[in-house]
Motif scaffolding. Structure first.
Motif, mmCIF file in Angstrom:
data_model
loop_
_atom_site.group_PDB
_atom_site.id
_atom_site.type_symbol
_atom_site.label_atom_id
_atom_site.label_comp_id
_atom_site.label_asym_id
_atom_site.label_seq_id
_atom_site.Cartn_x
_atom_site.Cartn_y
_atom_site.Cartn_z
ATOM 1 N N THR A 262 62.264 5.257 60.546
ATOM 2 C CA THR A 262 62.515 6.527 59.853
ATOM 3 C C THR A 262 61.264 7.296 59.437
ATOM 4 O O THR A 262 61.367 8.475 59.119
ATOM 5 C CB THR A 262 63.349 6.283 58.583
ATOM 6 N N HIS A 263 60.120 6.653 59.406
ATOM 7 C CA HIS A 263 58.898 7.300 58.915
ATOM 8 C C HIS A 263 57.936 7.540 60.091
ATOM 9 O O HIS A 263 56.830 7.024 60.117
ATOM 10 C CB HIS A 263 58.221 6.439 57.846
ATOM 11 N N ASN B 138 59.487 11.233 50.830
ATOM 12 C CA ASN B 138 58.433 11.884 51.603
ATOM 13 C C ASN B 138 58.994 13.179 52.171
ATOM 14 O O ASN B 138 60.088 13.186 52.738
ATOM 15 C CB ASN B 138 57.969 11.000 52.758
ATOM 16 N N ASN C 45 60.113 13.015 55.689
ATOM 17 C CA ASN C 45 61.276 12.174 55.991
ATOM 18 C C ASN C 45 62.527 13.042 55.823
ATOM 19 O O ASN C 45 63.258 12.955 54.836
ATOM 20 C CB ASN C 45 61.308 10.941 55.089
#
Length: 153
Positions: A28-29, A112, A115
């Motif tokens: 995901t990052h 983030n 994200n």
């Protein structure tokens, strides 16, 4: 799949929970480099140890008892929420956030800015942007959005 009941993590869960974190971040990052993730690893291990010892680490387990998602709430703020990539879309994240709000009085979370999926996930669950920081807690150029639960959330 309906998520299993949420329980507290045990010390024996910690290696698996670190793996869940690592796999989740990789999935995901995509804005983090390998060296960024390597930098975070010792910090994450220490934090998992600390919050588990303090009884703050809540987990979902599969039928075999293996943890596949976890949550930490401190001072009414979701500090960690990670779901194994194989369980994304299963309702695990939603179940943990609902648990955090209803039973742990969570009303805030940081994400983030890059994200996008996490930001959308929390917006969908009733969080709104309160403020933004240009740097992450380590002083790195990864902007952080500070979200709070909307009054009607």
């Amino acid at each position: 799949m309906t998520p299993s009941p949420i329980s507290l993590a045990h010390a024996a869960d910690l290696p698996r929970l670190f793996d869940v974190w690592h796999l989740s971040v990789r999935a995901t990052h995509d804005f983090l480099t390998d060296s960024d993730i390597d930098f975070l690893c010792p910090y994450v291990r220490d934090e998992l140890d600390r919050v588990a010892a303090e009884g703050l680490l809540h987990v979902l387990r599969d039928a075999d008892g293996t943890a596949y998602a976890f949550l930490c709430v401190e001072h009414a703020k979701i500090e960690m929420l990670f779901v194994h990539p194989d369980q994304r879309g299963s309702g695990a994240g939603r179940a943990l956030v609902q648990h955090a709000i209803a039973l742990l009085h969570a009303a805030a979370v940081d994400v983030n800015e890059h994200n996008i999926q996490a930001h959308g996930f929390y917006r969908h669950l009733g969080f709104i942007e309160e403020s933004r920081s240009a740097l992450d807690p380590f002083g790195k150029p990864f902007p952080i959005l500070h979200l709070k639960l909307a009054e009607n959330g």
